[in-house]
Design an enzyme around this catalytic site. Structure first.
Site, mmCIF file in Angstrom:
data_model
loop_
_atom_site.group_PDB
_atom_site.id
_atom_site.type_symbol
_atom_site.label_atom_id
_atom_site.label_comp_id
_atom_site.label_asym_id
_atom_site.label_seq_id
_atom_site.Cartn_x
_atom_site.Cartn_y
_atom_site.Cartn_z
ATOM 1 N N GLN A 91 0.815 -1.212 0.000
ATOM 2 C CA GLN A 91 0.000 0.000 0.000
ATOM 3 C C GLN A 91 0.850 1.265 0.000
ATOM 4 O O GLN A 91 0.333 2.378 0.097
ATOM 5 C CB GLN A 91 -0.949 -0.012 1.207
ATOM 6 C CG GLN A 91 -1.937 -1.167 1.152
ATOM 7 C CD GLN A 91 -2.725 -1.358 2.441
ATOM 8 O OE1 GLN A 91 -2.592 -0.591 3.392
ATOM 9 N NE2 GLN A 91 -3.563 -2.379 2.470
ATOM 10 N N HIS A 153 -1.034 -0.095 5.532
ATOM 11 C CA HIS A 153 -1.570 0.933 6.441
ATOM 12 C C HIS A 153 -0.628 2.115 6.657
ATOM 13 O O HIS A 153 -0.271 2.442 7.781
ATOM 14 C CB HIS A 153 -1.946 0.303 7.792
ATOM 15 C CG HIS A 153 -2.957 -0.799 7.678
ATOM 16 N ND1 HIS A 153 -3.494 -1.423 8.767
ATOM 17 C CD2 HIS A 153 -3.533 -1.392 6.600
ATOM 18 C CE1 HIS A 153 -4.354 -2.362 8.367
ATOM 19 N NE2 HIS A 153 -4.385 -2.359 7.043
ATOM 20 N N GLU A 246 -14.948 3.325 9.692
ATOM 21 C CA GLU A 246 -15.508 4.378 10.552
ATOM 22 C C GLU A 246 -15.374 5.755 9.930
ATOM 23 O O GLU A 246 -14.325 6.111 9.397
ATOM 24 C CB GLU A 246 -14.765 4.428 11.908
ATOM 25 C CG GLU A 246 -14.936 3.209 12.757
ATOM 26 C CD GLU A 246 -14.265 3.340 14.131
ATOM 27 O OE1 GLU A 246 -13.656 4.412 14.402
ATOM 28 O OE2 GLU A 246 -14.350 2.386 14.915
ATOM 29 N N TYR A 256 -9.573 7.448 19.433
ATOM 30 C CA TYR A 256 -10.637 6.859 18.618
ATOM 31 C C TYR A 256 -10.701 5.338 18.742
ATOM 32 O O TYR A 256 -11.412 4.692 17.996
ATOM 33 C CB TYR A 256 -10.553 7.399 17.183
ATOM 34 C CG TYR A 256 -10.968 8.863 17.189
ATOM 35 C CD1 TYR A 256 -12.293 9.230 16.981
ATOM 36 C CD2 TYR A 256 -10.065 9.862 17.554
ATOM 37 C CE1 TYR A 256 -12.707 10.553 17.086
ATOM 38 C CE2 TYR A 256 -10.466 11.187 17.661
ATOM 39 C CZ TYR A 256 -11.787 11.527 17.426
ATOM 40 O OH TYR A 256 -12.207 12.828 17.551
ATOM 41 N N TYR A 267 -10.835 -10.991 10.144
ATOM 42 C CA TYR A 267 -11.028 -11.455 8.763
ATOM 43 C C TYR A 267 -11.219 -12.965 8.697
ATOM 44 O O TYR A 267 -11.917 -13.478 7.848
ATOM 45 C CB TYR A 267 -9.828 -11.047 7.885
ATOM 46 C CG TYR A 267 -9.825 -9.584 7.552
ATOM 47 C CD1 TYR A 267 -10.646 -9.077 6.545
ATOM 48 C CD2 TYR A 267 -9.023 -8.691 8.255
ATOM 49 C CE1 TYR A 267 -10.666 -7.723 6.247
ATOM 50 C CE2 TYR A 267 -9.042 -7.336 7.957
ATOM 51 C CZ TYR A 267 -9.863 -6.860 6.957
ATOM 52 O OH TYR A 267 -9.885 -5.535 6.678
#
Lengths: 375, 375
Positions: A91, A153, A246, A256, A267
């Site tokens: 990513q 991420h 979210e 959070y 998963y």
């Protein structure tokens, strides 16, 4: 007068054929308004971020590390040189792009990217200036402390409050405890002055065991960030685990919850992630998505072209392949949701608003598409 | 007149007993000058760095993370609060301290330390101001990219060129390839503007795969750094492997060879470290030490108290327990070496020069000792 009209007609005669590179994909309705989705470019390689630098030109980051400039007058795409070396695995790569609020005066363009450090990638914030076909004055403003041996991420989106600060997001780097670990930038929203210095009023500057750039934490992988200038609200959308995406309204110093609380499931089975879905001292999302849509972007819409969309949010959905339209009320509550462009079957990656208020989006298949009002 | 003399005597009568906290350890000769070594404090915990903040007060870092202030009028030591959290394992902790060249005006005091990031330590540069008994305005200026799972080789010493730049050192973090890896700060000398920004004329700012703070590289664990303002020479001393400590004269962009070239041997046997002792494109040391002395500091002496030492270097030796005096000629060549204070049997850690030109040193046993001219 006749002469002027004649020249006008002549110019339109020249311009109209040049516009023909675009093609209409569909027309549809939303909020009582008719819109047209039109493809204006193709062949890009995972276009990750976009920004208008003037009425007719868009800079587009490709995750691989290339920076492209799309000319909307003729559909041509050229390459801008001078981007720093990026870690383009998984990513990671060249990520977001945004114009400084004072770009007219200073020329600064901001970037997030995964920077290669010891054969790993770490999320970094940089800025540079555009001079003809190349970037100059590249400055890394913050190479974050977020190293991990995964290629997942990184985040990372940029937003400005137009009061001298910028925000950018860093994902948890595939290491869950990072969400609650304030000695790493991973899993956080960071806030800096435009020159990269830490603002004196950041929430943790007095806590010396905490990295002072941190504005909020407990995030998993936030890839959407947009600031509502009028109500001074920072909106963020993040990839949760399965069933746990979210939408969050971000306040200074707040937690959070990731990975302690989540609406998601593992998963590999039915097990919930974390301890619970809520906990004292941790923020609840404004909205969560089950099943996950995989949001790759967030846009707070303010344009005149679609008056009924003003003050609403849009998120590009990667996995569930649509444009997610979140109706907000003036209190900042999500009162409705609409899924647009599902018929395109495209992973929608980035979003931006053009000067005239049209919505531009990019797809992982390499297209740039715009939504325009249809008369 | 008689009255004044009487008051003078009275004052001396008060002051002299207050000075009695100090004790003479030895007297000896160097370069035709007689000096006295006098102990002025005891009981500190690995005093790592020292700096005079005025004629009578010294700030002292303890590796554990504490900051102390020694009052030379009465020998009292008090504690300054407000230091950031440090990673104090192995060779990590609160490290160097230095006054900004414009300290009189700005109040900035610079620190290096190992900052806890994800339960590891990374070398960081910070600055803060002193207000009575506490530090205020702590700012991390650069948290380096130098994470490793060892607790070794953090560096780190600070020096200023008085032309708006500072230099600080980062060790290879116990990971040899870091010496030649320009995507990590480990194994390098870094150069920054006083506000932490990267100077535009740093040698690698145009090479986008290289961290732009790097000034020189190929270092193992440099724990001595001192700038010769007159000749504009940056001197560095570093721990090599067994038999490979090096004194280096640092130039912009140069490669000092670690771990490819070294005069050292592996700790576990007779094998040389690296490919050879020299190689094209890599710098030779000005001097190397075999056996290693383990230099923990470096001072370029400029004081009036010992005129024959002017323009010479001093290094505190940890393992070989002495004060190493390196005679330089005006061309910057090491033309002689002298080993002082060996009789003290002390690991000498840090060095600083007092306003009157006396040499102050700290020992790992917790003492502060000064060398003064003996009439």
């Amino acid at each position: 007068m006749i002469k002027k009209a004649a020249i006008g007609c002549l110019l339109w005669g020249l311009v109209l054929p040049m516009l023909s590179y675009s093609k209409t994909l569909l027309t549809a309705h939303s909020d009582g308004m008719k819109y047209r989705a039109e493809q204006v470019a193709d062949g890009l390689a995972i276009p990750w971020g976009m920004v208008f630098i003037n009425d007719s030109q868009v800079l587009i980051t490709e995750r691989s590390g290339a920076l492209k400039r799309l000319n909307l007058l003729n559909g041509k795409v050229d390459t801008i040189s001078g981007v720093a070396a990026v870690f383009s695995e998984g990513q990671g790569g060249l990520l977001d792009i945004a114009l400084a609020p004072d770009h007219q005066k200073t020329g600064w363009i901001y970037f997030t990217y995964s920077k290669p450090i010891q054969e790993r990638g770490v999320t970094a914030l940089a800025r540079a200036k555009l001079e003809n076909d190349r970037l100059t004055d590249w400055q890394d403003l913050l190479v974050t402390q977020s190293s991990s041996d995964t290629t997942r991420h990184f985040g990372s989106r940029i937003a400005f409050d137009n009061e001298g600060h910028l925000f950018f997001t860093v994902g948890d780097r595939g290491v869950r405890p990072n969400g609650q670990d304030l000695t790493t930038h991973a899993g956080s929203v960071l806030r800096l002055n435009l020159d990269g210095m830490v603002p004196k009023d950041n929430p943790f500057v007095k806590q010396q065991a905490v990295l002072p750039e941190i504005w909020s934490y407990g995030h998993r992988n936030p890839q959407g960030l947009s600031y509502d200038l009028k109500n001074k609200r920072l909106w963020l959308i993040e990839h949760g685990p399965r069933g746990g995406d979210e939408l969050n309204l971000i306040d200074a110093g707040k937690n959070y919850g990731w990975p302690v609380i989540s609406y998601g499931k593992e998963y590999w089975g039915p097990l919930s992630v974390g301890e619970a879905t809520s906990k004292e001292g941790m923020e609840q999302p404004i909205k969560y998505y089950d099943p996950s849509i995989a949001p790759g972007s967030l846009l707070f819409y303010t344009g005149d072209a679609f008056p009924n969309w003003q003050g609403d949010l849009f998120a590009g959905a990667l996995k569930l392949q649509h444009l997610n339209h979140i109706k907000l009320n003036s209190a900042g509550e999500a009162v409705g949701e609409e899924r647009l462009l599902g018929d395109l079957n495209e992973r929608i990656r980035s979003l931006t608003q053009s000067p005239e208020g049209w919505v531009y989006l990019s797809t992982d298949s390499g297209k740039i598409i715009r939504l325009m009002p249809e008369e």
